[in-house]
Design a protein around this motif. Structure first.
Motif, PDB file in Angstrom:
ATOM      1  N   GLY A 121      49.799  32.469  36.218  1.00  0.00           N
ATOM      2  CA  GLY A 121      49.280  33.078  34.998  1.00  0.00           C
ATOM      3  C   GLY A 121      48.063  33.954  35.177  1.00  0.00           C
ATOM      4  O   GLY A 121      47.433  34.349  34.192  1.00  0.00           O
ATOM      5  N   ALA A 122      47.720  34.289  36.424  1.00  0.00           N
ATOM      6  CA  ALA A 122      46.563  35.151  36.690  1.00  0.00           C
ATOM      7  C   ALA A 122      47.024  36.543  37.110  1.00  0.00           C
ATOM      8  O   ALA A 122      47.952  36.679  37.907  1.00  0.00           O
ATOM      9  N   ASP A 123      46.379  37.571  36.575  1.00  0.00           N
ATOM     10  CA  ASP A 123      46.576  38.915  37.111  1.00  0.00           C
ATOM     11  C   ASP A 123      45.917  38.971  38.484  1.00  0.00           C
ATOM     12  O   ASP A 123      44.979  38.219  38.764  1.00  0.00           O
ATOM     13  N   MET A 124      46.404  39.868  39.327  1.00  0.00           N
ATOM     14  CA  MET A 124      45.799  40.006  40.656  1.00  0.00           C
ATOM     15  C   MET A 124      45.668  41.474  41.004  1.00  0.00           C
ATOM     16  O   MET A 124      46.545  42.274  40.685  1.00  0.00           O
ATOM     17  N   VAL A 125      44.564  41.824  41.641  1.00  0.00           N
ATOM     18  CA  VAL A 125      44.331  43.196  42.088  1.00  0.00           C
ATOM     19  C   VAL A 125      44.002  43.187  43.570  1.00  0.00           C
ATOM     20  O   VAL A 125      43.148  42.413  44.021  1.00  0.00           O
ATOM     21  N   ILE A 126      44.713  44.022  44.331  1.00  0.00           N
ATOM     22  CA  ILE A 126      44.352  44.284  45.723  1.00  0.00           C
ATOM     23  C   ILE A 126      43.577  45.590  45.735  1.00  0.00           C
ATOM     24  O   ILE A 126      44.043  46.603  45.210  1.00  0.00           O
ATOM     25  N   ALA A 127      42.389  45.581  46.316  1.00  0.00           N
ATOM     26  CA  ALA A 127      41.561  46.788  46.348  1.00  0.00           C
ATOM     27  C   ALA A 127      40.806  46.865  47.667  1.00  0.00           C
ATOM     28  O   ALA A 127      40.678  45.878  48.390  1.00  0.00           O
ATOM     29  N   ASN A 128      40.299  48.058  47.957  1.00  0.00           N
ATOM     30  CA  ASN A 128      39.562  48.284  49.197  1.00  0.00           C
ATOM     31  C   ASN A 128      38.138  47.760  49.073  1.00  0.00           C
ATOM     32  O   ASN A 128      37.402  48.149  48.163  1.00  0.00           O
ATOM     33  N   GLY A 129      37.760  46.874  50.003  1.00  0.00           N
ATOM     34  CA  GLY A 129      36.437  46.276  49.957  1.00  0.00           C
ATOM     35  C   GLY A 129      35.379  47.063  50.693  1.00  0.00           C
ATOM     36  O   GLY A 129      34.252  46.576  50.849  1.00  0.00           O
ATOM     37  N   GLU A 130      35.691  48.277  51.132  1.00  0.00           N
ATOM     38  CA  GLU A 130      34.704  49.094  51.834  1.00  0.00           C
ATOM     39  C   GLU A 130      33.504  49.382  50.944  1.00  0.00           C
ATOM     40  O   GLU A 130      32.363  49.306  51.366  1.00  0.00           O
ATOM     41  N   ASP A 131      33.794  49.729  49.677  1.00  0.00           N
ATOM     42  CA  ASP A 131      32.735  49.934  48.684  1.00  0.00           C
ATOM     43  C   ASP A 131      32.860  48.825  47.649  1.00  0.00           C
ATOM     44  O   ASP A 131      33.808  48.796  46.870  1.00  0.00           O
ATOM     45  N   LEU A 132      31.901  47.909  47.645  1.00  0.00           N
ATOM     46  CA  LEU A 132      31.993  46.739  46.777  1.00  0.00           C
ATOM     47  C   LEU A 132      31.792  47.061  45.302  1.00  0.00           C
ATOM     48  O   LEU A 132      31.994  46.191  44.450  1.00  0.00           O
ATOM     49  N   SER A 133      31.438  48.306  44.993  1.00  0.00           N
ATOM     50  CA  SER A 133      31.389  48.723  43.587  1.00  0.00           C
ATOM     51  C   SER A 133      32.767  48.662  42.951  1.00  0.00           C
ATOM     52  O   SER A 133      32.892  48.742  41.723  1.00  0.00           O
ATOM     53  N   VAL A 134      33.787  48.490  43.791  1.00  0.00           N
ATOM     54  CA  VAL A 134      35.152  48.383  43.277  1.00  0.00           C
ATOM     55  C   VAL A 134      35.292  47.152  42.376  1.00  0.00           C
ATOM     56  O   VAL A 134      36.122  47.144  41.455  1.00  0.00           O
ATOM     57  N   ILE A 135      34.477  46.120  42.612  1.00  0.00           N
ATOM     58  CA  ILE A 135      34.587  44.907  41.790  1.00  0.00           C
ATOM     59  C   ILE A 135      34.250  45.188  40.328  1.00  0.00           C
ATOM     60  O   ILE A 135      35.078  44.925  39.439  1.00  0.00           O
ATOM     61  N   PRO A 136      33.049  45.728  40.013  1.00  0.00           N
ATOM     62  CA  PRO A 136      32.790  46.060  38.603  1.00  0.00           C
ATOM     63  C   PRO A 136      33.735  47.130  38.073  1.00  0.00           C
ATOM     64  O   PRO A 136      34.065  47.123  36.881  1.00  0.00           O
ATOM     65  N   HIS A 137      34.181  48.046  38.921  1.00  0.00           N
ATOM     66  CA  HIS A 137      35.126  49.064  38.463  1.00  0.00           C
ATOM     67  C   HIS A 137      36.427  48.422  37.988  1.00  0.00           C
ATOM     68  O   HIS A 137      36.993  48.828  36.965  1.00  0.00           O
ATOM     69  N   ILE A 138      36.907  47.439  38.711  1.00  0.00           N
ATOM     70  CA  ILE A 138      38.121  46.725  38.294  1.00  0.00           C
ATOM     71  C   ILE A 138      37.907  46.073  36.937  1.00  0.00           C
ATOM     72  O   ILE A 138      38.746  46.167  36.035  1.00  0.00           O
TER      73      ILE A 138
END
Length: 282
Positions: free
Chosen positions: A233-250
């Motif tokens: 029941g959880a959504d999941m996102v695979i993203a590039n961790g090179e720039d950790l600003s991706v977390i708030p962007h998600i």
């Protein structure tokens, strides 16, 4: 479609060894770790519940012991984990303390999940820590685990944790932007997959082997993790961790990474995803 991510409240974030260390030296990338800690603390300050599944113990221990290659022998691997886990947590504790954020360490093996009593205890511990505003930092207990009782990679472990705590969202930080039709490092014609509604045979065929000499999980493990998380029941996102600003962007609903949409399976049973033939559940 990404608007749903702005409302996520209980979030599991997995970061791999390759995202925590400098590629050239294998030493911890302290500036990235500091940024990660700052972002996670800010999420906690917003009232969100955050769990970090962090690789890196063996990589840190290996470097501390002066080993040039990833150890293959179980005893040496576990020795590296014993040294590295303590050092890794010391760094995390120091960085989180700068922002007055309390953390806790949780080390798990597959037995934690296949044993009913251990699984329920782990679940209660997670829930209590989150209720107290604490950020649990999770890793596999490589020091004592065996081949039969190991998750093998933290992609799978993070998905199991997400299922255990009824997380809203799982974020897997990788060394690639998301899911492609083929490995973009070897096939320039590979196309990016923005959203996965259903994990079918075509999606499963897109999995590849591990691409880093410090990590253990490749795209195939991430797709397997997606099956666990989305069924739970959880959504999941695979993203590039090179720039950790991706977390708030998600979490702002921006179109980054590959989104695997949740489809709660009413018959979901965590044990279906774990080998339990040799070990009693109780």
């Amino acid at each position: 479609m990404r608007e749903i991510l702005t409302h996520k409240q209980r979030i599991v974030i997995k970061i791999g060894s390759s995202s925590l260390t400098h590629q050239g030296t294998g030493n911890l990338n302290l500036s990235k770790m500091e940024k990660l800690v700052r972002i996670l603390t800010d999420l906690s300050n917003q009232g969100k519940e955050v769990i970090l599944v962090s690789s890196g113990a063996i990589a840190v221990g290996r470097k501390s012991l002066g080993l040039m290659k990833k150890p293959k022998e179980l005893a040496l691997k576990q020795a590296c984990a014993a040294v590295g886990q303590a050092r890794l947590m010391m760094v995390y504790q120091k960085l989180f303390a700068e922002y007055n954020q309390i953390t806790a360490q949780i080390l798990m093996t597959k037995y934690t999940m296949i044993n009913d009593i251990s699984r329920e205890n782990a679940q209660r511990t997670f829930h209590e820590l989150l209720k107290l505003g604490i950020v649990p930092i999770v890793n596999e207990n490589d020091t004592v685990t065996t081949d039969e009782l190991e998750f093998g990679d933290n992609d799978t472990l993070s998905a199991i944790v997400a299922a255990l705590v009824d997380a809203d969202l799982l974020i897997l930080l990788s060394d690639i932007d998301g899911l492609y039709s083929d490995d973009p490092r070897s096939n320039p014609d590979a196309t990016f997959i923005d959203t996965v509604e259903v994990i079918d045979e075509n999606i499963l065929k897109m999995g590849k082997g591990a691409g880093s000499n410090v990590g253990t999980g490749g795209m195939s493990t991430k797709i397997s993790a997606a099956r666990i998380a989305t069924d739970a029941g959880a959504d999941m996102v695979i993203a590039n961790g090179e720039d950790l600003s991706v977390i708030p962007h998600i979490l702002e609903g921006k179109n980054v990474g590959t989104l695997f949409k949740a489809h709660k399976n009413q018959d979901f049973n965590m044990l279906d995803y774990l080998s339990t033939k040799q070990y009693p559940k109780e």
